[in-house]
Design a protein around this motif. Structure first.
Motif, PDB file in Angstrom:
ATOM      1  N   MET A 142     -34.785 -25.673  21.347  1.00 32.51           N
ATOM      2  CA  MET A 142     -35.914 -24.828  21.002  1.00 32.51           C
ATOM      3  C   MET A 142     -35.775 -23.434  21.587  1.00 32.51           C
ATOM      4  SD  MET A 142     -38.356 -24.399  19.109  1.00 32.51           S
ATOM      5  CE  MET A 142     -37.932 -25.976  18.389  1.00 32.51           C
ATOM      6  N   ASN A 143     -35.204 -23.321  22.777  1.00 35.75           N
ATOM      7  CA  ASN A 143     -34.978 -21.986  23.337  1.00 35.75           C
ATOM      8  C   ASN A 143     -34.006 -21.188  22.485  1.00 35.75           C
ATOM      9  OD1 ASN A 143     -36.635 -21.444  25.475  1.00 35.75           O
ATOM     10  ND2 ASN A 143     -35.163 -21.929  27.057  1.00 35.75           N
ATOM     11  N   ILE A 144     -32.978 -21.859  21.997  1.00 36.39           N
ATOM     12  CA  ILE A 144     -31.999 -21.181  21.144  1.00 36.39           C
ATOM     13  C   ILE A 144     -32.656 -20.695  19.850  1.00 36.39           C
ATOM     14  CG2 ILE A 144     -29.916 -21.546  19.758  1.00 36.39           C
ATOM     15  CD1 ILE A 144     -28.902 -23.373  21.987  1.00 36.39           C
ATOM     16  N   ALA A 145     -33.622 -21.466  19.342  1.00 33.39           N
ATOM     17  CA  ALA A 145     -34.331 -21.055  18.127  1.00 33.39           C
ATOM     18  C   ALA A 145     -35.371 -19.978  18.407  1.00 33.39           C
ATOM     19  CB  ALA A 145     -35.003 -22.273  17.482  1.00 33.39           C
ATOM     20  N   TYR A 146     -35.942 -20.002  19.613  1.00 38.20           N
ATOM     21  CA  TYR A 146     -37.051 -19.103  19.956  1.00 38.20           C
ATOM     22  C   TYR A 146     -36.578 -17.710  20.372  1.00 38.20           C
ATOM     23  CZ  TYR A 146     -40.819 -17.252  22.964  1.00 38.20           C
ATOM     24  OH  TYR A 146     -41.755 -16.465  23.562  1.00 38.20           O
ATOM     25  N   LEU A 147     -35.517 -17.637  21.154  1.00 38.85           N
ATOM     26  CA  LEU A 147     -35.099 -16.367  21.734  1.00 38.85           C
ATOM     27  C   LEU A 147     -34.722 -15.298  20.701  1.00 38.85           C
ATOM     28  CD1 LEU A 147     -33.125 -17.367  24.952  1.00 38.85           C
ATOM     29  CD2 LEU A 147     -35.417 -16.424  24.741  1.00 38.85           C
ATOM     30  N   PRO A 148     -34.037 -15.641  19.605  1.00 42.46           N
ATOM     31  CA  PRO A 148     -33.754 -14.589  18.614  1.00 42.46           C
ATOM     32  C   PRO A 148     -35.016 -13.944  18.055  1.00 42.46           C
ATOM     33  CG  PRO A 148     -32.410 -16.524  18.201  1.00 42.46           C
ATOM     34  CD  PRO A 148     -33.405 -16.918  19.235  1.00 42.46           C
ATOM     35  N   ILE A 149     -36.098 -14.725  17.930  1.00 42.49           N
ATOM     36  CA  ILE A 149     -37.352 -14.163  17.448  1.00 42.49           C
ATOM     37  C   ILE A 149     -37.902 -13.171  18.466  1.00 42.49           C
ATOM     38  CG2 ILE A 149     -39.682 -14.708  16.639  1.00 42.49           C
ATOM     39  CD1 ILE A 149     -38.714 -17.499  15.937  1.00 42.49           C
TER      40      ILE A 149
END
Length: 589
Positions: A142-149
């Motif tokens: 989830m961090n990998i998905a969240y950080l680009p945003i």
């Protein structure tokens, strides 16, 4: 070049004072990293790097919590939300208040007495190593998905006020963040967060004061009046239909689940609470956090109403003066601050401050999780100090580079506020359910909890991803408040202004009802599904022997119903290892 392009180009007056203010903010972050990384007399060990030596002060930690949670997603997304849909979302403030009580009474006492670094260590102590690995993997994904945003949103704002490409500014900002997080550890992250919190508040206040002043004699009264007349300011919606985007029930009940998960069991936030020396200090930080977050939310909401009062006769989203929704606030800033050198730079510095604080928090938390959950449990011999140091800093660098690359994917998606909360719920809801099982239900064993968590992730992936696909394809569409273009003074393309509502209604009716559930219910749904499945699985895997469960792993209000055995050694854990300054008697709890 069209007339719209001419207008935008005319507004883009990011002068050298603006660039100077923005650069100074980045340079200050670098200096803080250098100070804590190289200029302190004491060398930095693992506990200092990840936990600040567990001796941090309440006020800076409180500001760090605010800055970590209020990212650029909120600063840009919430004003747009209020402008487009009204203040129904803002009633989530009630959920924030309830979260403060729930976390302070039930969750924080458990974690603060365990002297752990990774939140997921709790899952091994309470259940087994399978749950710890499951939680760590979910958090990482989830961090990998969240950080680009997090990175992409402020880059949009910078693009709107300067014309500089998103993919030009994101590498610069990421390198700065990776540097001070990598060399300075938690202390550098916290103290940059302190500066960045003041920068955020300053930027929002600047916009609110200048925008209100420009309205003329009626000023603030006009903002409120226009908000009421356009029904953007309205009473809570008490409809019990879960498919309605925002109701008082989704904001209070769903909000409690979402905010409690984010604060009480997420490594990103709980790591800050655990860096404080006592439970009392943790509760004080929690109180300041709740007040600060609500103040920021109110300020963002007012700016959304202010934008409507300014553009009520010519909607910039319809005319495409703002290319995407999350460029609305930057457009407004360009409009009201373009003749005041340096102030646009202050606003952009505030937006990037929010992003940097969230990014650095996640990077620092990921280094803790990777070290504690993916390396230490699986090596035969204890890691040397040099190996630990190398692992922690490598995680920060590699994850930062990965998320920078994923910005290309994020820019193809929709509105970030709803998108972020929807994607987070895939793992956040089930993880919250697992932690709640562990803290409140000592009779649940590891196999039942793991089965509930896996099925919860499958369920929420199915619902959330299909819902996002429906929104992206136009099959799911939410009606906005009144947006007029009757008083526009410039020309724009009217080809796609009028939407075929019959066609949209038909598409929406074809969507499976679960995909239309409000995203505010996602965390709640994932947690409840996980808990229900785990309870049913007791029929297969049996009950846990409560006498073997250490009372320190259970919330204080449940401990008194357990047997009178002392807090004992389980799963390699013993309360005798807790430093005296972290111990609290049950009577005090």
């Amino acid at each position: 070049m069209t007339e719209i392009d001419d207008i935008v180009s005319h507004m883009q007056r990011f002068s050298w004072p603006d660039y100077l203010v923005f650069t100074l903010m980045l340079f200050m972050c670098i200096l803080i990293g250098i100070y804590f990384g190289f200029m302190q007399s004491k060398s930095m060990d693992e506990d200092d790097y990840l936990m600040g030596g567990r001796t941090m002060m309440v006020f800076p930690i409180s500001l760090s919590l605010i800055a970590s949670f209020i990212s650029g997603i909120t600063l840009l997304g919430l004003p747009t939300e209020v402008y487009s849909y009204g203040i129904q979302y803002v009633y989530v403030a009630g959920g924030v208040i309830f979260m403060g009580f729930v976390m302070g009474i039930f969750y924080l006492p458990v974690f603060h007495d365990l002297n752990i670094t990774s939140t997921y260590e709790y899952l091994e102590k309470r259940f087994d190593s399978r749950l710890r690995l499951f939680g760590s993997i979910m958090f990482t994904l989830m961090n990998i998905a969240y950080l680009p945003i997090v990175i992409y949103v402020p880059a949009l704002a910078f693009n709107q006020v300067t014309g500089v490409s998103v993919h030009t500014i994101t590498p610069v900002v990421c390198i700065v963040c990776i540097f001070y997080t990598c060399v300075g550890g938690l202390k550098a992250v916290v103290w940059t967060d302190v500066i960045q919190t003041f920068s955020m508040f300053g930027a929002l206040l600047l916009v609110a004061v200048k925008g209100t002043y420009d309205l003329g004699s009626s000023r603030a009264l006009a903002v409120i009046t226009e908000g009421i007349e356009s029904e953007r300011i309205e009473w809570p919606d008490f409809n019990i239909d879960p498919t309605i985007r925002h109701t008082i029930w989704s904001q209070i009940i769903g909000g409690v689940f979402y905010w409690t998960q984010t604060n009480a069991v997420s490594q990103n936030m709980i790591q800050r609470y655990l860096s404080l020396p006592s439970l009392k200090a943790g509760r004080q930080a929690l109180t300041i956090f709740v007040v600060g977050v609500m103040a920021l939310m109110m300020l963002c909401s007012y700016n959304g109403l202010l934008i409507y009062a300014t553009y009520k006769g010519c909607d910039p989203l319809t005319t495409k003066l703002a290319k995407v929704r999350d460029q609305l606030l930057p457009l407004f800033v360009m409009d009201i601050l373009r003749d005041l050198p340096g102030l646009s730079g202050l606003f952009i510095a505030g937006v990037f401050s929010a992003a940097l604080s969230s990014l650095s928090t996640c990077l620092n938390s990921m280094s803790a999780v990777v070290l504690e959950d993916f390396f230490k449990p699986y090596v035969k011999n204890p890691l040397s100090d040099r190996a630990v140091d190398w692992i922690m800093r490598s995680v920060v660098v590699l994850l930062g580079i990965l998320c920078l690359c994923l910005v290309y994917v994020v820019e193809k998606m929709g509105t970030v506020l709803q998108l972020t909360m929807s994607l987070e719920a895939i793992t956040n809801g089930p993880l919250f359910g697992i932690f709640t099982l562990g803290i409140f239900m000592p009779w649940i064993n590891g196999s039942s909890a793991l089965t509930g968590g896996i099925l919860g992730v499958v369920l929420m992936s199915w619902i959330s991803l299909n819902a996002q696909w429906g929104i992206a394809s136009g099959a799911i569409k939410y009606d906005t408040k009144i947006l007029s273009i009757e008083n526009c003074t410039y020309k724009f393309d009217t080809t796609n202004v009028i939407t075929n509502s019959t066609e949209l209604t038909s598409k929406s009716n074809d969507i499976f009802v679960l995909y239309k559930i409000s995203y505010m219910w996602y965390t709640c749904l994932g947690a409840v599904a996980t808990i229900i499945v785990a309870i049913l699985c007791m029929l297969i895997f049996g009950r846990n022997d409560i006498k073997k469960v250490d009372k320190a792993l259970i919330t204080p209000c449940i401990r008194k119903f357990m047997s009178d055995q002392k807090m004992q050694e389980t799963n390699g854990y013993s309360t005798k290892n807790i430093p005296n300054k972290l111990k609290h008697s049950e009577s005090a709890l």
